[in-house]
Design a protein around this motif. Sequence first.
Motif, PDB file in Angstrom:
ATOM      1  N   VAL A 170       0.635  -1.095  -0.004  1.00 27.85           N
ATOM      2  CA  VAL A 170      -0.165  -0.012   0.130  1.00 27.85           C
ATOM      3  C   VAL A 170       0.921   1.137   0.071  1.00 27.85           C
ATOM      4  O   VAL A 170       1.163   1.940   1.084  1.00 27.85           O
ATOM      5  CB  VAL A 170      -0.895   0.021   1.039  1.00 27.85           C
ATOM      6  CG1 VAL A 170      -1.836   1.241   1.224  1.00 27.85           C
ATOM      7  CG2 VAL A 170      -1.688  -1.266   1.325  1.00 27.85           C
ATOM      8  N   SER A 171       1.408   1.629  -1.117  1.00 30.94           N
ATOM      9  CA  SER A 171       2.011   2.650  -1.471  1.00 30.94           C
ATOM     10  C   SER A 171       2.413   3.029  -3.050  1.00 30.94           C
ATOM     11  O   SER A 171       1.814   1.990  -3.539  1.00 30.94           O
ATOM     12  CB  SER A 171       3.566   2.574  -0.820  1.00 30.94           C
ATOM     13  OG  SER A 171       4.167   1.483  -1.426  1.00 30.94           O
ATOM     14  N   ALA A 172       2.930   4.018  -3.280  1.00 27.22           N
ATOM     15  CA  ALA A 172       2.904   4.194  -4.575  1.00 27.22           C
ATOM     16  C   ALA A 172       3.794   3.161  -5.439  1.00 27.22           C
ATOM     17  O   ALA A 172       3.607   2.603  -6.489  1.00 27.22           O
ATOM     18  CB  ALA A 172       3.624   5.440  -5.127  1.00 27.22           C
ATOM     19  N   THR A 173       4.970   2.732  -4.657  1.00 32.36           N
ATOM     20  CA  THR A 173       5.910   1.599  -5.246  1.00 32.36           C
ATOM     21  C   THR A 173       5.136   0.304  -5.111  1.00 32.36           C
ATOM     22  O   THR A 173       5.344  -0.742  -5.808  1.00 32.36           O
ATOM     23  CB  THR A 173       7.226   1.813  -4.323  1.00 32.36           C
ATOM     24  OG1 THR A 173       7.117   1.946  -3.149  1.00 32.36           O
ATOM     25  CG2 THR A 173       8.104   2.916  -4.840  1.00 32.36           C
ATOM     26  N   GLY A 174       4.390   0.098  -3.981  1.00 29.50           N
ATOM     27  CA  GLY A 174       3.792  -1.206  -3.592  1.00 29.50           C
ATOM     28  C   GLY A 174       2.500  -1.420  -4.846  1.00 29.50           C
ATOM     29  O   GLY A 174       2.631  -2.386  -5.326  1.00 29.50           O
ATOM     30  N   ILE A 175       1.802  -0.341  -5.227  1.00 30.96           N
ATOM     31  CA  ILE A 175       0.959  -0.895  -6.183  1.00 30.96           C
ATOM     32  C   ILE A 175       1.423  -0.809  -7.521  1.00 30.96           C
ATOM     33  O   ILE A 175       0.924  -1.607  -8.279  1.00 30.96           O
ATOM     34  CB  ILE A 175      -0.241   0.301  -6.112  1.00 30.96           C
ATOM     35  CG1 ILE A 175      -1.663   0.167  -6.869  1.00 30.96           C
ATOM     36  CG2 ILE A 175       0.581   1.677  -6.970  1.00 30.96           C
ATOM     37  CD1 ILE A 175      -2.735   1.021  -6.856  1.00 30.96           C
ATOM     38  N   LYS A 176       2.580  -0.356  -7.978  1.00 24.74           N
ATOM     39  CA  LYS A 176       3.449  -0.666  -8.923  1.00 24.74           C
ATOM     40  C   LYS A 176       3.682  -1.970  -9.214  1.00 24.74           C
ATOM     41  O   LYS A 176       3.628  -2.633  -9.925  1.00 24.74           O
ATOM     42  CB  LYS A 176       4.337   0.337  -9.234  1.00 24.74           C
ATOM     43  CG  LYS A 176       5.409   0.074 -10.250  1.00 24.74           C
ATOM     44  CD  LYS A 176       6.599   1.221 -10.107  1.00 24.74           C
ATOM     45  CE  LYS A 176       7.683   0.839 -11.488  1.00 24.74           C
ATOM     46  NZ  LYS A 176       8.508   1.816 -11.180  1.00 24.74           N
ATOM     47  N   ARG A 177       4.302  -2.531  -7.896  1.00 25.66           N
ATOM     48  CA  ARG A 177       4.683  -4.222  -7.668  1.00 25.66           C
ATOM     49  C   ARG A 177       3.406  -4.984  -8.032  1.00 25.66           C
ATOM     50  O   ARG A 177       3.491  -5.876  -8.555  1.00 25.66           O
ATOM     51  CB  ARG A 177       5.550  -4.304  -6.458  1.00 25.66           C
ATOM     52  CG  ARG A 177       6.778  -3.409  -6.368  1.00 25.66           C
ATOM     53  CD  ARG A 177       7.073  -3.612  -5.062  1.00 25.66           C
ATOM     54  NE  ARG A 177       7.692  -4.960  -4.667  1.00 25.66           N
ATOM     55  CZ  ARG A 177       8.350  -5.090  -3.340  1.00 25.66           C
ATOM     56  NH1 ARG A 177       8.542  -4.108  -2.425  1.00 25.66           N
ATOM     57  NH2 ARG A 177       8.887  -6.331  -3.208  1.00 25.66           N
ATOM     58  N   THR A 178       2.242  -4.304  -7.511  1.00 23.01           N
ATOM     59  CA  THR A 178       1.042  -5.345  -7.495  1.00 23.01           C
ATOM     60  C   THR A 178       0.651  -5.191  -8.981  1.00 23.01           C
ATOM     61  O   THR A 178       0.254  -6.304  -9.529  1.00 23.01           O
ATOM     62  CB  THR A 178      -0.173  -4.656  -6.909  1.00 23.01           C
ATOM     63  OG1 THR A 178       0.427  -4.782  -5.418  1.00 23.01           O
ATOM     64  CG2 THR A 178      -1.431  -5.451  -7.195  1.00 23.01           C
ATOM     65  N   ALA A 179       0.794  -4.195  -9.893  1.00 25.20           N
ATOM     66  CA  ALA A 179       0.433  -4.362 -11.023  1.00 25.20           C
ATOM     67  C   ALA A 179       1.193  -5.290 -11.917  1.00 25.20           C
ATOM     68  O   ALA A 179       0.605  -5.912 -12.807  1.00 25.20           O
ATOM     69  CB  ALA A 179       0.658  -2.752 -11.914  1.00 25.20           C
ATOM     70  N   PHE A 180       2.519  -5.264 -11.634  1.00 24.95           N
ATOM     71  CA  PHE A 180       3.333  -6.228 -12.539  1.00 24.95           C
ATOM     72  C   PHE A 180       3.035  -7.628 -12.046  1.00 24.95           C
ATOM     73  O   PHE A 180       3.143  -8.529 -13.028  1.00 24.95           O
ATOM     74  CB  PHE A 180       4.820  -5.865 -12.427  1.00 24.95           C
ATOM     75  CG  PHE A 180       5.320  -4.919 -13.486  1.00 24.95           C
ATOM     76  CD1 PHE A 180       5.681  -5.015 -14.589  1.00 24.95           C
ATOM     77  CD2 PHE A 180       4.890  -3.610 -13.094  1.00 24.95           C
ATOM     78  CE1 PHE A 180       5.962  -3.921 -15.476  1.00 24.95           C
ATOM     79  CE2 PHE A 180       5.197  -2.541 -13.986  1.00 24.95           C
ATOM     80  CZ  PHE A 180       5.789  -2.835 -15.423  1.00 24.95           C
TER      81      PHE A 180
END
Length: 334
Positions: free
Chosen positions: A201-211
Amino acid sequence: MKKLAIGVDIGGINTAFGLVDENGDLYAESVISTKKYPHVDDYPAYVHDLCQAMHAMVDSITFEYELMGIGIGAPNANFHKGTVESPANLWRFRIGEVNNDEMRRHFPLAEDVSRYFGGLRTLVTNDANAATIGEMIYGNAKGMKDFIMITLGTGLGSGFVSNGEMIYGHDGFAGEFGHVIAIPGGRDCGCGRKGCLEAYVSATGIKRTAFELMATMTEPSKLRDIAYGDFDASMISAAAQEGDPIALECFRFTGELLGRALANVVTITSPEAIFLFGGLSKAGRLLFEPTQHYLEENMLFVFKDKVKLLPSGIQGKNAAILGASALIWQEVTK
């Protein structure tokens, strides 16, 4: 005579600062580079140059004023001691330097800055706590005595207010909500542990989720055409607004983890409201709706339908400066 305080926001790239009155009006602002001073040995030069720039800003004011103090928001800041302690992205040892003494990376920032201003009251806290106090002084938490602030940027920060007072803990580091374990044994986190909420739950976290979702879901998505290095969280928001299935699932999953974690913390502090602040919160209903759903679904029955989930009232480009200056106004009004 107008009363003013200096608010300082220290980031890994830049340090922004400004002159703010007790109503939250900004009279002057400026910025210096933080990344120009990357090493432990650069810290004295950083403080000198920052204070020189602040003096220049103060000297630009043409009306009569009284300077009440300096409030500073910084990573890993200890309010009790006025120090910044082993910050992850500031004043590191040089590459190849053999030195395991992390005490060398405990910086007496409040004392050092105060000295340049003739002993003026100077207070330091971490950036999330500064935003929390800003919400209480200038934002939507005015009049509230019990609330939680969640800052959603590159990482996840938080501030807890109980009975009208910030909760700092005995060592000054209370409120690390981003490092509760959301998924045991899950993703590596920058803190060195696995499965922390911040890793999801963070900008970097949601990016990791997307991939991760692009690897497991078969639905078409415009996100598949973006290279990892060019990718940022705002692209997920834009795609979700257009109904992209992977982007929508990113927000549902993120909201689920945040809502569940918040349901747990509500049982401890019983807040009147929870505020979401920072870049990721600008996604609006895409984040708020699933978070609210999973918050209520997992809430202990005595707290159901009692806790408001609200956007920050200080969202904007000067929010960090306002939050830092609020450290001074909070002390003045005590």
